[in-house]
Design a protein around this motif. Structure first.
Motif, PDB file in Angstrom:
ATOM      1  N   LYS A  29       0.927  -1.153  -0.145  1.00  0.00           N
ATOM      2  CA  LYS A  29       0.062   0.008   0.052  1.00  0.00           C
ATOM      3  C   LYS A  29       0.950   1.176  -0.002  1.00  0.00           C
ATOM      4  CE  LYS A  29      -3.885   2.442   1.220  1.00  0.00           C
ATOM      5  NZ  LYS A  29      -4.529   3.144  -0.114  1.00  0.00           N
ATOM      6  N   ILE A  30       0.677   2.162  -0.856  1.00  0.00           N
ATOM      7  CA  ILE A  30       1.459   3.272  -1.168  1.00  0.00           C
ATOM      8  C   ILE A  30       0.580   4.467  -0.986  1.00  0.00           C
ATOM      9  CG2 ILE A  30       3.114   4.512  -2.577  1.00  0.00           C
ATOM     10  CD1 ILE A  30       4.096   1.850  -3.807  1.00  0.00           C
ATOM     11  N   TYR A  31       1.134   5.363   0.146  1.00  0.00           N
ATOM     12  CA  TYR A  31       0.329   6.584  -0.050  1.00  0.00           C
ATOM     13  C   TYR A  31       1.148   7.728  -0.759  1.00  0.00           C
ATOM     14  CZ  TYR A  31      -2.442   4.653   3.819  1.00  0.00           C
ATOM     15  OH  TYR A  31      -3.180   3.937   4.386  1.00  0.00           O
ATOM     16  N   ARG A  32       0.491   8.538  -1.590  1.00  0.00           N
ATOM     17  CA  ARG A  32       1.101   9.660  -2.222  1.00  0.00           C
ATOM     18  C   ARG A  32       0.619  10.883  -2.030  1.00  0.00           C
ATOM     19  NH1 ARG A  32      -1.081   5.825  -7.270  1.00  0.00           N
ATOM     20  NH2 ARG A  32       0.098   4.276  -6.610  1.00  0.00           N
ATOM     21  N   GLU A  33       1.541  11.899  -2.197  1.00  0.00           N
ATOM     22  CA  GLU A  33       1.448  13.233  -1.564  1.00  0.00           C
ATOM     23  C   GLU A  33       2.030  14.305  -2.450  1.00  0.00           C
ATOM     24  OE1 GLU A  33      -0.397  14.727   2.476  1.00  0.00           O
ATOM     25  OE2 GLU A  33       1.689  14.008   2.595  1.00  0.00           O
ATOM     26  N   LYS A  34       1.259  15.353  -2.833  1.00  0.00           N
ATOM     27  CA  LYS A  34       2.119  16.435  -3.392  1.00  0.00           C
ATOM     28  C   LYS A  34       2.023  17.558  -2.558  1.00  0.00           C
ATOM     29  CE  LYS A  34       1.709  14.894  -8.189  1.00  0.00           C
ATOM     30  NZ  LYS A  34       1.490  15.314  -9.727  1.00  0.00           N
ATOM     31  N   ILE A  35       2.735  17.642  -1.841  1.00  0.00           N
ATOM     32  CA  ILE A  35       2.831  18.982  -0.986  1.00  0.00           C
ATOM     33  C   ILE A  35       4.210  19.265  -0.378  1.00  0.00           C
ATOM     34  CG2 ILE A  35       2.426  17.450   1.082  1.00  0.00           C
ATOM     35  CD1 ILE A  35       0.485  19.599   2.009  1.00  0.00           C
ATOM     36  N   SER A  36       4.792  20.243   0.096  1.00  0.00           N
ATOM     37  CA  SER A  36       5.896  20.447   0.445  1.00  0.00           C
ATOM     38  C   SER A  36       6.179  19.847   1.788  1.00  0.00           C
ATOM     39  CB  SER A  36       6.099  22.187   0.662  1.00  0.00           C
ATOM     40  OG  SER A  36       7.561  22.229   1.240  1.00  0.00           O
ATOM     41  N   GLY A  37       7.425  19.428   1.746  1.00  0.00           N
ATOM     42  CA  GLY A  37       7.892  18.578   2.976  1.00  0.00           C
ATOM     43  C   GLY A  37       8.255  19.475   4.221  1.00  0.00           C
ATOM     44  N   ALA A  38       8.169  20.858   3.910  1.00  0.00           N
ATOM     45  CA  ALA A  38       8.526  21.685   4.788  1.00  0.00           C
ATOM     46  C   ALA A  38       7.277  22.065   5.793  1.00  0.00           C
ATOM     47  CB  ALA A  38       8.838  23.184   4.316  1.00  0.00           C
ATOM     48  N   LEU A  39       6.233  21.683   4.971  1.00  0.00           N
ATOM     49  CA  LEU A  39       4.872  21.725   5.970  1.00  0.00           C
ATOM     50  C   LEU A  39       4.718  20.541   7.052  1.00  0.00           C
ATOM     51  CD1 LEU A  39       2.524  22.777   3.068  1.00  0.00           C
ATOM     52  CD2 LEU A  39       3.531  24.117   4.611  1.00  0.00           C
ATOM     53  N   THR A  40       4.341  20.700   7.938  1.00  0.00           N
ATOM     54  CA  THR A  40       4.102  19.765   8.935  1.00  0.00           C
ATOM     55  C   THR A  40       2.678  19.099   8.674  1.00  0.00           C
ATOM     56  OG1 THR A  40       3.355  21.235  10.689  1.00  0.00           O
ATOM     57  CG2 THR A  40       5.797  20.460  10.764  1.00  0.00           C
ATOM     58  N   GLU A  41       1.722  19.890   8.363  1.00  0.00           N
ATOM     59  CA  GLU A  41       0.416  19.362   8.068  1.00  0.00           C
ATOM     60  C   GLU A  41       0.448  18.489   6.840  1.00  0.00           C
ATOM     61  OE1 GLU A  41      -3.147  17.915   8.813  1.00  0.00           O
ATOM     62  OE2 GLU A  41      -2.158  19.325  10.323  1.00  0.00           O
TER      63      GLU A  41
END
Length: 182
Positions: A29-41
């Motif tokens: 199972k792979i979760y994908r995200e397109k968001i800055s890693g600098a954000l904690t949320e």
């Protein structure tokens, strides 16, 4: 179960390479995200960690896909450990909490986080000192110009109330109150 987490920070980047590496590593199972890693949320990261059960493993292609700094990485590793799961990084094989050296790795990362925090504090202080030397003013801009402040004080001395003066200059009464304090 083996979970994967893939993240890119801009829409111009592609997850394909990360997905291929995670699939090759056996992620089911792979979760994908397109968001800055600098954000904690990061919602997908939160979901990934929430899905972990004891004995599961979370795999990333590289730690910089998971966290931007050591402190953030330690917080995430703590959450993974609290779930009873392990963590592995494909690019950094030494970052593997499923091995017998897990505690050593986490301790070393903790020392690195502490050192990193001290360096950030030093750089911030040095930058602030240099900015002050250049005449940079810190803090919020004042609501009233020096001329407006003098005029407000004259009006207060003439007997106008703080509320009236505040309304005249379209500021809060607290702003005017701070002017009249020595």
């Amino acid at each position: 179960m083996i979970y994967g987490y893939a993240r890119v920070s801009t829409t111009g980047q592609d997850l394909a390479q990360q997905l291929a590496q995670l699939e090759a590593a056996g992620c089911t199972k792979i979760y994908r995200e397109k968001i800055s890693g600098a954000l904690t949320e990061r919602p997908q990261l939160r979901r990934t960690i929430a899905a972990l059960d004891p004995g599961d493993v979370l795999i990333v292609t590289a730690t910089d896909r998971l966290a931007r700094n050591t402190r953030d990485l330690l917080n995430i590793l703590h959450a993974v450990k609290e779930a009873g799961a392990g963590f592995r990084s494909i690019a950094e094989p030494m970052v593997d909490t499923t091995s017998q050296f897990a505690e050593v790795i986490i301790a070393v990362l903790g020392i690195a986080a502490s050192w990193e925090r001290a360096r950030i504090t030093e750089r911030t202080a040095a930058g602030r000192t240099q900015a002050k030397a250049r005449g940079v003013k810190f803090g919020r801009k004042t609501a009233l110009t020096p001329h407006q402040q003098a005029e407000a004080l004259r009006k207060l001395d003439a007997g106008d109330t703080q509320r009236t003066v505040a309304a005249l200059f379209n500021v809060s009464q607290a702003t005017i109150s701070r002017l009249s304090k020595p």
